[in-house]
Design a protein around this motif. Structure first.
Motif, PDB file in Angstrom:
ATOM      1  N   SER A 232      15.343 -40.317  19.676  1.00  0.00           N
ATOM      2  CA  SER A 232      14.822 -39.124  18.934  1.00  0.00           C
ATOM      3  C   SER A 232      15.485 -37.771  19.796  1.00  0.00           C
ATOM      4  CB  SER A 232      13.389 -38.924  19.028  1.00  0.00           C
ATOM      5  OG  SER A 232      12.845 -38.492  20.195  1.00  0.00           O
ATOM      6  N   VAL A 233      15.373 -36.697  19.245  1.00  0.00           N
ATOM      7  CA  VAL A 233      16.007 -35.273  19.944  1.00  0.00           C
ATOM      8  C   VAL A 233      14.962 -35.231  21.069  1.00  0.00           C
ATOM      9  CG1 VAL A 233      17.199 -34.761  17.932  1.00  0.00           C
ATOM     10  CG2 VAL A 233      14.690 -33.951  18.395  1.00  0.00           C
ATOM     11  N   ASP A 234      13.887 -35.768  21.150  1.00  0.00           N
ATOM     12  CA  ASP A 234      12.938 -35.339  22.375  1.00  0.00           C
ATOM     13  C   ASP A 234      12.633 -36.403  23.395  1.00  0.00           C
ATOM     14  OD1 ASP A 234      11.787 -32.760  21.271  1.00  0.00           O
ATOM     15  OD2 ASP A 234      11.095 -34.083  19.634  1.00  0.00           O
ATOM     16  N   GLU A 235      13.744 -37.374  23.208  1.00  0.00           N
ATOM     17  CA  GLU A 235      13.455 -38.269  24.545  1.00  0.00           C
ATOM     18  C   GLU A 235      14.496 -37.833  25.593  1.00  0.00           C
ATOM     19  OE1 GLU A 235      15.324 -42.917  25.180  1.00  0.00           O
ATOM     20  OE2 GLU A 235      15.008 -42.136  23.235  1.00  0.00           O
ATOM     21  N   PRO A 236      13.964 -37.826  26.908  1.00  0.00           N
ATOM     22  CA  PRO A 236      15.081 -37.412  27.883  1.00  0.00           C
ATOM     23  C   PRO A 236      16.296 -38.433  27.865  1.00  0.00           C
ATOM     24  CG  PRO A 236      12.615 -37.690  28.472  1.00  0.00           C
ATOM     25  CD  PRO A 236      12.833 -38.234  27.087  1.00  0.00           C
ATOM     26  N   THR A 265      16.267 -33.355  27.034  1.00  0.00           N
ATOM     27  CA  THR A 265      16.245 -33.722  25.798  1.00  0.00           C
ATOM     28  C   THR A 265      17.533 -33.518  25.023  1.00  0.00           C
ATOM     29  OG1 THR A 265      14.950 -32.180  24.955  1.00  0.00           O
ATOM     30  CG2 THR A 265      13.653 -33.949  25.767  1.00  0.00           C
ATOM     31  N   ILE A 266      17.779 -34.066  23.849  1.00  0.00           N
ATOM     32  CA  ILE A 266      18.875 -33.553  22.962  1.00  0.00           C
ATOM     33  C   ILE A 266      18.331 -32.082  22.577  1.00  0.00           C
ATOM     34  CG2 ILE A 266      20.144 -33.715  20.666  1.00  0.00           C
ATOM     35  CD1 ILE A 266      20.256 -36.715  21.490  1.00  0.00           C
ATOM     36  N   ARG A 267      17.046 -32.030  22.544  1.00  0.00           N
ATOM     37  CA  ARG A 267      16.845 -30.777  21.695  1.00  0.00           C
ATOM     38  C   ARG A 267      16.944 -29.506  22.867  1.00  0.00           C
ATOM     39  NH1 ARG A 267      12.943 -29.342  17.818  1.00  0.00           N
ATOM     40  NH2 ARG A 267      11.855 -31.514  18.051  1.00  0.00           N
ATOM     41  N   THR A 268      16.566 -29.835  24.005  1.00  0.00           N
ATOM     42  CA  THR A 268      16.775 -28.749  24.953  1.00  0.00           C
ATOM     43  C   THR A 268      18.117 -28.482  25.309  1.00  0.00           C
ATOM     44  OG1 THR A 268      14.628 -29.458  26.150  1.00  0.00           O
ATOM     45  CG2 THR A 268      16.169 -28.339  27.441  1.00  0.00           C
ATOM     46  N   ALA A 269      19.055 -29.631  25.167  1.00  0.00           N
ATOM     47  CA  ALA A 269      20.360 -29.758  25.740  1.00  0.00           C
ATOM     48  C   ALA A 269      21.006 -28.656  24.669  1.00  0.00           C
ATOM     49  CB  ALA A 269      20.893 -30.883  25.806  1.00  0.00           C
ATOM     50  N   ALA A 349      22.014 -30.593   6.612  1.00  0.00           N
ATOM     51  CA  ALA A 349      21.119 -29.948   5.864  1.00  0.00           C
ATOM     52  C   ALA A 349      20.770 -30.957   4.475  1.00  0.00           C
ATOM     53  CB  ALA A 349      21.909 -28.717   5.160  1.00  0.00           C
ATOM     54  N   ASN A 350      21.733 -31.902   4.227  1.00  0.00           N
ATOM     55  CA  ASN A 350      21.487 -32.642   2.937  1.00  0.00           C
ATOM     56  C   ASN A 350      21.263 -34.148   3.413  1.00  0.00           C
ATOM     57  OD1 ASN A 350      21.432 -32.863   0.111  1.00  0.00           O
ATOM     58  ND2 ASN A 350      23.482 -33.996   0.239  1.00  0.00           N
ATOM     59  N   ASP A 351      20.137 -34.261   4.296  1.00  0.00           N
ATOM     60  CA  ASP A 351      19.497 -35.744   4.781  1.00  0.00           C
ATOM     61  C   ASP A 351      20.634 -36.337   5.084  1.00  0.00           C
ATOM     62  OD1 ASP A 351      16.934 -34.683   4.641  1.00  0.00           O
ATOM     63  OD2 ASP A 351      17.038 -35.124   2.238  1.00  0.00           O
ATOM     64  N   GLN A 385      18.852 -40.478   7.167  1.00  0.00           N
ATOM     65  CA  GLN A 385      17.926 -39.330   6.939  1.00  0.00           C
ATOM     66  C   GLN A 385      17.027 -38.964   8.099  1.00  0.00           C
ATOM     67  OE1 GLN A 385      15.263 -39.588   3.636  1.00  0.00           O
ATOM     68  NE2 GLN A 385      16.928 -40.520   2.360  1.00  0.00           N
ATOM     69  N   HIS A 386      16.820 -39.947   8.824  1.00  0.00           N
ATOM     70  CA  HIS A 386      16.021 -39.745  10.091  1.00  0.00           C
ATOM     71  C   HIS A 386      16.921 -39.001  11.189  1.00  0.00           C
ATOM     72  CE1 HIS A 386      13.782 -40.412  13.896  1.00  0.00           C
ATOM     73  NE2 HIS A 386      14.812 -40.884  14.317  1.00  0.00           N
ATOM     74  N   THR A 387      18.356 -39.362  11.417  1.00  0.00           N
ATOM     75  CA  THR A 387      18.983 -38.402  12.274  1.00  0.00           C
ATOM     76  C   THR A 387      19.127 -37.156  11.857  1.00  0.00           C
ATOM     77  OG1 THR A 387      20.190 -40.349  12.928  1.00  0.00           O
ATOM     78  CG2 THR A 387      21.414 -38.385  13.167  1.00  0.00           C
ATOM     79  N   ALA A 388      19.574 -36.978  10.657  1.00  0.00           N
ATOM     80  CA  ALA A 388      19.596 -35.467  10.160  1.00  0.00           C
ATOM     81  C   ALA A 388      18.343 -34.478  10.260  1.00  0.00           C
ATOM     82  CB  ALA A 388      19.984 -35.881   8.466  1.00  0.00           C
ATOM     83  N   SER A 389      17.135 -35.329   9.863  1.00  0.00           N
ATOM     84  CA  SER A 389      15.844 -34.578  10.063  1.00  0.00           C
ATOM     85  C   SER A 389      15.762 -34.321  11.553  1.00  0.00           C
ATOM     86  CB  SER A 389      14.859 -35.544   9.807  1.00  0.00           C
ATOM     87  OG  SER A 389      13.362 -35.021   9.978  1.00  0.00           O
ATOM     88  N   GLU A 390      16.020 -35.042  12.301  1.00  0.00           N
ATOM     89  CA  GLU A 390      16.009 -35.042  13.911  1.00  0.00           C
ATOM     90  C   GLU A 390      16.842 -33.708  14.190  1.00  0.00           C
ATOM     91  OE1 GLU A 390      14.253 -36.811  16.874  1.00  0.00           O
ATOM     92  OE2 GLU A 390      12.844 -36.957  15.075  1.00  0.00           O
ATOM     93  N   LEU A 391      18.005 -33.664  13.732  1.00  0.00           N
ATOM     94  CA  LEU A 391      18.974 -32.627  14.043  1.00  0.00           C
ATOM     95  C   LEU A 391      18.833 -31.304  13.594  1.00  0.00           C
ATOM     96  CD1 LEU A 391      22.517 -34.570  13.919  1.00  0.00           C
ATOM     97  CD2 LEU A 391      21.181 -33.762  15.852  1.00  0.00           C
ATOM     98  N   ARG A 392      18.031 -31.410  12.221  1.00  0.00           N
ATOM     99  CA  ARG A 392      17.735 -30.103  11.813  1.00  0.00           C
ATOM    100  C   ARG A 392      16.602 -29.551  12.494  1.00  0.00           C
ATOM    101  NH1 ARG A 392      17.734 -33.134   7.040  1.00  0.00           N
ATOM    102  NH2 ARG A 392      15.607 -33.353   6.686  1.00  0.00           N
TER     103      ARG A 392
END
Length: 482
Positions: A232-236, A265-269, A349-351, A385-392
């Motif tokens: 996930s984007v929240d895993e260090p 995390t990917i989110r922070t990065a 944006a399109n899943d 879809q999971h990856t797209a949702s995480e990136l959004r």
């Protein structure tokens, strides 16, 4: 009949037969190529014998025709040429045609066989010309053009659910109407454009590639999630700061020494645009996995027609590990068109499903009857879809709390990624400012955007994707949404 006369008669008969065979060959085998030869003046005379059909956007005619003197009785006109030139291309009595003006020429000049009734097909009489209806939204096109202003750059907007191109802008632009005729003034205007160092006739949205800089980090993040490097984007992540480039004694640092990039995390990065995180991530994945992800998003496609051919965006091969690390932050030899980066945002944006971009909705017979109609086509399943949702989610953090704050739209979910790409030998030239984003207003109303500013009046220290390109993307997204 004496012998000499008989020989002369046979020889004359052979000459006549040879002439008949040659005439038949020319008419049947070479007739079409001779008729369509650019040096055949009859082609231009026929083409411009009457008004051409028009190219339309949002019900608005962005081309026209005007009567002239001489053999070429009509010429093309462009009411707001600079705004629409990246879409229409040009049609000139002297210099030919490009883009939609060329690709849809038979519809626009009435020579398309679908426009002819049976009698016209026999008599070869010119049919009433047809029209070309584009997918471009005038409001989005104008927002992009006004936003870019005097800057050198380009902007693209796409409807992620269909692939319809809503805006296609390149600046500086040019007015195709200034050389649509065949006068000395038209020739002078043409020559001036050819000598212009700013290259106003270059369609930067489709035909120019740039290093995408940090916007490419979204592609690397997608590869990391798709290949299970992180869940996930929240895993260090496992990311030192600074990061020693493999096989070298060079340490990579981040733009800000205070940014929390170590093991981020990917989110922070993405929020802080940590170079070290994505450089190491690309090495951990290996260039083949990053390349495979990039390919699903359109990189490496040399035949992407919308219907105008787009330049090929490139994720390089044959890199060593230190070069792969640089590619992870969109540098080294990574290149992308603005269309390509809009496609990346569109897939997110399109899943995760990337639709093939297109800019012609339909062609018509000049009235309400359609000759053909475009349909939405899937380009690829670019990610789950999971990856797209995480990136959004992570891209929304970039806009809500990070470097993309200039793209916020109240009441709308906006995600983005900024980029400042190095340019010139040893990064001596002003960097390119990038912003790619998506906006979702609910109810199926979505838009994906990419903007690049190649050159502006801003001081080097003030050049950033969020500062220069972000506000342009925001204006485009607002114009596209209800």
């Amino acid at each position: 009949m004496n012998k000499p006369l008989r020989r002369a008669s046979v020889f004359s008969l052979l000459l006549v037969m040879t002439l008949l065979v040659w005439i038949t060959y020319v008419q049947l085998a070479r007739g079409a190529s001779l008729r369509d030869n650019a040096h055949n003046s009859r082609v231009a005379i026929s083409e411009y014998a009457g008004p051409l059909g028009d190219i339309l956007a949002g019900g608005e005619r962005v081309t026209g025709s005007a009567a002239t003197q001489g053999n070429l009785k009509y010429k093309r006109t462009y009411p707001d040429g600079k705004l629409w030139a990246p879409v229409t291309g040009y049609a000139s009595q002297s210099y030919g045609s490009t883009q939609l003006e060329a690709l849809e020429r038979q519809v626009l000049d009435g020579s398309d066989s679908r426009l002819k009734n049976p009698l016209q097909a026999l008599t070869r009489e010119r049919s009433k010309p047809g029209d070309v209806i584009t997918t471009i939204d005038p409001a989005v096109q104008k927002a992009a053009y006004r936003g870019l202003g005097n800057k050198t750059g380009a902007a693209v907007a796409i409807d992620p659910t269909t692939g319809a191109v809503l805006a296609l802008v390149s600046t500086p632009s040019y007015d195709p109407g200034t050389f649509a005729g065949s006068s000395s003034a038209d020739q002078k205007a043409w020559n001036a454009l050819q000598k212009d160092r700013k290259q106003p006739m270059l369609n930067r949205a489709l035909r120019q590639t740039y290093p995408p800089g940090s916007t490419f980090k979204v592609v690397v993040a997608a590869a990391a999630l798709e290949n299970g490097l992180y869940s996930s984007v929240d895993e260090p992540t496992k990311s030192p700061d600074p990061y020693r480039l493999p096989g070298t004694v060079t340490d990579m640092h981040n733009e800000s020494s205070s940014a929390p990039c170590e093991n981020a995390t990917i989110r922070t990065a993405l929020q802080y645009s940590c170079n070290t995180v994505f450089a190491k991530m690309a090495v951990d994945l290996g260039q083949s996995k990053v390349a495979a992800q990039a390919k699903k998003l359109g990189f490496g496609d040399s035949a992407l027609d919308i219907p105008v051919r787009a330049a090929k965006s490139v994720y390089p091969s044959g890199m060593n590990d230190s070069q792969t690390a640089l590619s992870g932050m969109g540098q080294f030899d990574v290149t992308a068109t603005p269309l390509q980066m809009a496609m990346v945002s569109s897939a997110v944006a399109n899943d995760g499903k990337l639709m093939t971009p297109y800019e012609v909705d339909r062609t018509t017979d000049g009235s309400a009857s359609a000759l053909d109609h475009a349909s939405a086509r899937t380009y690829s399943r670019a990610m789950s879809q999971h990856t797209a949702s995480e990136l959004r989610s992570a891209m929304r953090t970039v806009v809500d709390q990070g470097t993309g704050a200039n793209a916020k739209i109240p009441g709308v979910a906006v995600g983005g990624k900024t980029g400042t790409a190095q340019h010139g030998e040893n990064n001596s030239a002003n960097p390119y400012a990038w912003f790619m984003s998506y906006a979702d207003a609910g109810g199926g109303h979505k838009v994906a955007v990419a903007v690049v500013v190649e050159d502006s009046d801003a001081a080097r220290a003030d050049i950033s994707g969020g500062g220069l390109a972000g506000p342009i993307a925001k204006a485009m997204m607002k114009a596209a949404l209800p």
